[in-house]
Design a protein around this motif. Structure first.
Motif, PDB file in Angstrom:
ATOM      1  N   PRO A   1       0.837  -1.210   0.000  1.00 46.13           N
ATOM      2  CA  PRO A   1       0.000   0.000   0.000  1.00 46.13           C
ATOM      3  C   PRO A   1       0.867   1.253   0.000  1.00 46.13           C
ATOM      4  O   PRO A   1       1.949   1.277   0.574  1.00 46.13           O
ATOM      5  N   ARG A   2       0.376   2.270  -0.674  1.00 45.66           N
ATOM      6  CA  ARG A   2       1.102   3.540  -0.687  1.00 45.66           C
ATOM      7  C   ARG A   2       0.576   4.438   0.415  1.00 45.66           C
ATOM      8  O   ARG A   2      -0.567   4.321   0.878  1.00 45.66           O
ATOM      9  N   ARG A   3       1.395   5.373   0.814  1.00 36.92           N
ATOM     10  CA  ARG A   3       1.059   6.250   1.924  1.00 36.92           C
ATOM     11  C   ARG A   3       0.363   7.510   1.419  1.00 36.92           C
ATOM     12  O   ARG A   3       0.849   8.169   0.495  1.00 36.92           O
ATOM     13  N   ILE A   4      -0.761   7.837   2.022  1.00 36.31           N
ATOM     14  CA  ILE A   4      -1.491   9.049   1.694  1.00 36.31           C
ATOM     15  C   ILE A   4      -1.690   9.861   2.969  1.00 36.31           C
ATOM     16  O   ILE A   4      -1.582   9.341   4.082  1.00 36.31           O
ATOM     17  N   PHE A   5      -1.983  11.151   2.802  1.00 34.59           N
ATOM     18  CA  PHE A   5      -2.072  12.053   3.948  1.00 34.59           C
ATOM     19  C   PHE A   5      -3.378  12.828   3.917  1.00 34.59           C
ATOM     20  O   PHE A   5      -3.976  13.052   2.861  1.00 34.59           O
ATOM     21  N   CYS A   6      -3.799  13.256   5.106  1.00 38.17           N
ATOM     22  CA  CYS A   6      -4.990  14.087   5.249  1.00 38.17           C
ATOM     23  C   CYS A   6      -4.689  15.179   6.281  1.00 38.17           C
ATOM     24  O   CYS A   6      -4.342  14.864   7.425  1.00 38.17           O
ATOM     25  N   PRO A   7      -4.794  16.454   5.900  1.00 37.49           N
ATOM     26  CA  PRO A   7      -4.498  17.531   6.851  1.00 37.49           C
ATOM     27  C   PRO A   7      -5.549  17.623   7.947  1.00 37.49           C
ATOM     28  O   PRO A   7      -6.734  17.326   7.726  1.00 37.49           O
ATOM     29  N   MET A   8      -5.117  18.021   9.113  1.00 38.87           N
ATOM     30  CA  MET A   8      -6.020  18.253  10.238  1.00 38.87           C
ATOM     31  C   MET A   8      -6.446  19.723  10.203  1.00 38.87           C
ATOM     32  O   MET A   8      -5.637  20.612  10.469  1.00 38.87           O
ATOM     33  N   LYS A   9      -7.682  19.974   9.867  1.00 39.78           N
ATOM     34  CA  LYS A   9      -8.166  21.339   9.706  1.00 39.78           C
ATOM     35  C   LYS A   9      -8.094  22.092  11.030  1.00 39.78           C
ATOM     36  O   LYS A   9      -8.488  21.584  12.074  1.00 39.78           O
ATOM     37  N   GLY A  10      -7.562  23.313  10.944  1.00 41.06           N
ATOM     38  CA  GLY A  10      -7.465  24.146  12.127  1.00 41.06           C
ATOM     39  C   GLY A  10      -6.311  23.808  13.038  1.00 41.06           C
ATOM     40  O   GLY A  10      -6.238  24.340  14.154  1.00 41.06           O
TER      41      GLY A  10
ATOM     42  N   GLY B   1      -9.799   3.499  -3.358  1.00 44.03           N
ATOM     43  CA  GLY B   1      -9.863   4.894  -3.762  1.00 44.03           C
ATOM     44  C   GLY B   1      -9.946   5.811  -2.562  1.00 44.03           C
ATOM     45  O   GLY B   1      -9.879   5.375  -1.402  1.00 44.03           O
ATOM     46  N   PRO B   2     -10.147   7.118  -2.771  1.00 37.45           N
ATOM     47  CA  PRO B   2     -10.245   8.059  -1.651  1.00 37.45           C
ATOM     48  C   PRO B   2     -11.405   7.761  -0.714  1.00 37.45           C
ATOM     49  O   PRO B   2     -11.335   8.065   0.481  1.00 37.45           O
ATOM     50  N   ALA B   3     -12.477   7.164  -1.238  1.00 40.93           N
ATOM     51  CA  ALA B   3     -13.649   6.897  -0.393  1.00 40.93           C
ATOM     52  C   ALA B   3     -13.304   5.948   0.749  1.00 40.93           C
ATOM     53  O   ALA B   3     -13.766   6.129   1.888  1.00 40.93           O
ATOM     54  N   GLU B   4     -12.504   4.919   0.459  1.00 39.94           N
ATOM     55  CA  GLU B   4     -12.106   3.982   1.508  1.00 39.94           C
ATOM     56  C   GLU B   4     -11.256   4.679   2.570  1.00 39.94           C
ATOM     57  O   GLU B   4     -11.360   4.390   3.763  1.00 39.94           O
ATOM     58  N   ALA B   5     -10.412   5.620   2.125  1.00 39.44           N
ATOM     59  CA  ALA B   5      -9.558   6.335   3.075  1.00 39.44           C
ATOM     60  C   ALA B   5     -10.388   7.231   3.992  1.00 39.44           C
ATOM     61  O   ALA B   5     -10.164   7.271   5.206  1.00 39.44           O
ATOM     62  N   THR B   6     -11.344   7.962   3.433  1.00 38.49           N
ATOM     63  CA  THR B   6     -12.183   8.834   4.262  1.00 38.49           C
ATOM     64  C   THR B   6     -13.031   8.018   5.231  1.00 38.49           C
ATOM     65  O   THR B   6     -13.296   8.461   6.358  1.00 38.49           O
ATOM     66  N   GLU B   7     -13.423   6.832   4.811  1.00 39.71           N
ATOM     67  CA  GLU B   7     -14.199   5.961   5.701  1.00 39.71           C
ATOM     68  C   GLU B   7     -13.359   5.498   6.878  1.00 39.71           C
ATOM     69  O   GLU B   7     -13.829   5.472   8.021  1.00 39.71           O
ATOM     70  N   ARG B   8     -12.094   5.125   6.619  1.00 39.10           N
ATOM     71  CA  ARG B   8     -11.216   4.697   7.712  1.00 39.10           C
ATOM     72  C   ARG B   8     -10.890   5.869   8.649  1.00 39.10           C
ATOM     73  O   ARG B   8     -10.783   5.691   9.867  1.00 39.10           O
ATOM     74  N   LEU B   9     -10.697   7.054   8.079  1.00 40.10           N
ATOM     75  CA  LEU B   9     -10.415   8.222   8.912  1.00 40.10           C
ATOM     76  C   LEU B   9     -11.580   8.521   9.850  1.00 40.10           C
ATOM     77  O   LEU B   9     -11.378   8.906  11.006  1.00 40.10           O
ATOM     78  N   LYS B  10     -12.782   8.333   9.360  1.00 37.30           N
ATOM     79  CA  LYS B  10     -13.958   8.562  10.200  1.00 37.30           C
ATOM     80  C   LYS B  10     -14.066   7.499  11.279  1.00 37.30           C
ATOM     81  O   LYS B  10     -14.366   7.809  12.448  1.00 37.30           O
ATOM     82  N   GLU B  11     -13.815   6.252  10.904  1.00 36.83           N
ATOM     83  CA  GLU B  11     -13.968   5.155  11.858  1.00 36.83           C
ATOM     84  C   GLU B  11     -12.893   5.181  12.934  1.00 36.83           C
ATOM     85  O   GLU B  11     -13.190   5.008  14.125  1.00 36.83           O
ATOM     86  N   MET B  12     -11.639   5.396  12.532  1.00 42.94           N
ATOM     87  CA  MET B  12     -10.527   5.288  13.477  1.00 42.94           C
ATOM     88  C   MET B  12     -10.240   6.588  14.219  1.00 42.94           C
ATOM     89  O   MET B  12      -9.920   6.578  15.412  1.00 42.94           O
ATOM     90  N   LEU B  13     -10.328   7.726  13.531  1.00 45.41           N
ATOM     91  CA  LEU B  13      -9.953   9.007  14.125  1.00 45.41           C
ATOM     92  C   LEU B  13     -11.128   9.954  14.297  1.00 45.41           C
ATOM     93  O   LEU B  13     -10.947  11.064  14.802  1.00 45.41           O
ATOM     94  N   ASP B  14     -12.311   9.533  13.850  1.00 41.72           N
ATOM     95  CA  ASP B  14     -13.508  10.365  13.953  1.00 41.72           C
ATOM     96  C   ASP B  14     -13.305  11.701  13.249  1.00 41.72           C
ATOM     97  O   ASP B  14     -13.686  12.766  13.758  1.00 41.72           O
ATOM     98  N   ILE B  15     -12.692  11.627  12.051  1.00 41.10           N
ATOM     99  CA  ILE B  15     -12.431  12.815  11.244  1.00 41.10           C
ATOM    100  C   ILE B  15     -13.387  12.830  10.061  1.00 41.10           C
ATOM    101  O   ILE B  15     -13.498  11.841   9.330  1.00 41.10           O
ATOM    102  N   ASP B  16     -14.053  13.947   9.859  1.00 38.23           N
ATOM    103  CA  ASP B  16     -14.925  14.118   8.700  1.00 38.23           C
ATOM    104  C   ASP B  16     -14.105  14.726   7.565  1.00 38.23           C
ATOM    105  O   ASP B  16     -13.868  15.941   7.527  1.00 38.23           O
ATOM    106  N   ALA B  17     -13.660  13.878   6.652  1.00 39.16           N
ATOM    107  CA  ALA B  17     -12.832  14.317   5.535  1.00 39.16           C
ATOM    108  C   ALA B  17     -13.543  14.061   4.215  1.00 39.16           C
ATOM    109  O   ALA B  17     -14.315  13.100   4.086  1.00 39.16           O
ATOM    110  N   GLU B  18     -13.292  14.920   3.251  1.00 39.56           N
ATOM    111  CA  GLU B  18     -13.818  14.746   1.901  1.00 39.56           C
ATOM    112  C   GLU B  18     -12.759  14.083   1.029  1.00 39.56           C
ATOM    113  O   GLU B  18     -11.575  14.045   1.380  1.00 39.56           O
ATOM    114  N   ASP B  19     -13.205  13.571  -0.103  1.00 41.43           N
ATOM    115  CA  ASP B  19     -12.266  12.919  -1.021  1.00 41.43           C
ATOM    116  C   ASP B  19     -11.169  13.881  -1.460  1.00 41.43           C
ATOM    117  O   ASP B  19     -10.012  13.485  -1.644  1.00 41.43           O
ATOM    118  N   ASP B  20     -11.528  15.164  -1.636  1.00 40.30           N
ATOM    119  CA  ASP B  20     -10.542  16.153  -2.076  1.00 40.30           C
ATOM    120  C   ASP B  20      -9.510  16.465  -1.005  1.00 40.30           C
ATOM    121  O   ASP B  20      -8.456  17.059  -1.314  1.00 40.30           O
TER     122      ASP B  20
END
Length: 422
Positions: free
Chosen positions: A322-331, A346-365
């Motif tokens: 797997p390749r490493r991807i990043f998501c900024p923490m807003k604020g 795809g990005p949808a799977e990543a945003t789903e994991r971010l919500k489940e594990m870190l409770d982060i609401d992230a968009e695909d963009d």
């Protein structure tokens, strides 16, 4: 006087929202960075509810597994500092449970670390209890390296802009590891043990490499923030002359049933607090991230093999790490979290994991996939020629990675292919 915790005010808002939920008890993780003087808490993440809904909110195995998954999603410099709980009971009634949780979390995370702890590493972990009715907060710490450690009071203080001026360091690392496999049939479990030994050996090499910034070796001084942008790059210069002769190991001839070669280019990143950070702390955070991201990818791929045919020793074909991807923490300034994306995701799977594990609401963009790129078309002819050469050298299995010809100076490919030949 106990340890002091400087907490991002966004964490206060998040915990306050959890207090408003109509739930008996909520547990979660506190994430941030430790230093000699004080610790910094930049985010909190509640433990995901279990599917079976048993009602046991203090399920030790469930909380520790959540902590293990979250620790994989943290770049260098960030770690799980402790646990929190929100309930209507008094803090004294949850003290024993929180102590058990924080020790279990540290034991599991530490068992997966392949780097040796430093003498100046902080061993205190924090527990936080919030009464959902009165909003009274009780903060305590435990020395998790001392089995007889007792609770110590700690200072919990909210502050705005805690990580707004933090330093972000990053680099590109070319990985080239080679290790033997034992004779007989090799399962995913066998490979994991062998690769773990190989990565542990490589840790010594990573710790010995020279760290350069603008062609200058970093000294053990404070990192200046006056003329330094928020994001700068550290280049690791690793050559034969960097090591003394006495550090080199003698060649060993041993009987083996195959070999594994891990090659490729990875992106490493670390965040460091802005309160007079020393260059050695910056260097340590980035080197540890290098080791962790390589080990995490290996563990994830082997876990995938074990659940999808690896138990039958069918490792044929090509497998991509797997390749490493990043998501900024807003604020939260330059702070970001990471995830690992397989080729069929795809990005949808990543945003789903971010919500489940870190409770982060992230968009695909919001997902940044620009640092490691898997090319659409892999040059199989080049790979086949290398495999034929390895066959002549009686090398099997082979875990191979190449750099994308399409990658420019800003983007680096992390392409790992696994060919297991018997």
């Amino acid at each position: 006087m106990g340890r002091g915790y400087i907490v991002e005010d966004a964490v206060e808002s998040y915990l306050s929202q959890l207090c408003d939920l109509k739930s008996t008890t909520i547990t979660g993780l506190l994430i941030g960075q430790s230093s000699a003087q004080r610790d910094y808490v930049v985010m909190a993440s509640r433990t995901p509810p279990k599917d079976d809904s048993t009602g046991d909110c203090f399920d030790r195995d469930w909380v520790t597994e959540h902590a293990r998954q979250v620790s994989r999603m943290l770049p260098g410099g960030l770690s799980v500092l402790g646990v929190f709980t929100i309930s209507e009971t008094d803090a004294k009634d949850t003290l024993i449970t929180l102590r058990q949780l924080v020790f279990s979390v540290d034991n599991l995370i530490s068992s997966e670390r392949l780097w040796s702890p430093a003498d100046d590493d902080v061993t205190d972990c924090v527990t936080l209890h919030i009464n959902s009715k009165t909003r009274k907060t009780v903060c305590r710490t435990f020395d998790v390296k001392d089995p007889k450690s007792i609770a110590k009071p700690a200072d919990w203080k909210y502050q705005s802009g805690v990580c707004s001026s933090w330093i972000t360091v990053s680099c590109c690392l070319n990985v080239n590891m080679y290790l033997p496999l034992p004779t007989g049939k090799n399962t995913a479990e066998t490979m994991e043990k062998c690769i773990k030994v190989c990565i542990q050996s490589s840790c010594k090499i990573y710790n010995a490499v020279k760290c350069l910034l603008s062609n200058t070796t970093l000294s053990n001084t404070y990192v200046s923030l006056v003329f330094m942008p928020q994001l700068f790059f550290i280049i690791f210069f690793c050559c034969a002359h960097c090591f003394q002769c006495e550090q080199r190991q003698s060649d060993v001839v041993q009987k083996c049933g195959g070999s594994v070669s891990i090659r490729g280019t990875i992106h490493s990143r670390a965040h460091v607090h802005s309160n007079k950070p020393k260059a050695r702390h910056v260097e340590k955070a980035l080197k540890r991230d290098m080791i962790c991201t390589v080990a995490t990818r290996v563990q994830m791929l082997l876990e995938e093999l074990a659940t999808s045919g690896g138990q039958s020793n069918n490792f044929g074909g090509e497998l991509l790490f797997p390749r490493r991807i990043f998501c900024p923490m807003k604020g939260r300034g330059p702070i970001c979290v990471c995830d690992y994306q397989f080729s069929d995701e795809g990005p949808a799977e990543a945003t789903e994991r971010l919500k489940e594990m870190l409770d982060i609401d992230a968009e695909d963009d919001d997902i940044d996939m620009s640092h490691e790129i898997t090319p659409e078309n892999i040059n199989t002819e080049t790979a086949d020629s290398e495999i034929e050469g390895d066959k002549r050298a009686q090398s099997a299995p082979l875990l191979w990675a190449g750099r994308s010809a399409r990658a420019d100076n800003r983007r680096f490919a992390a392409i790992f292919r696994c060919l297991l030949l018997y």
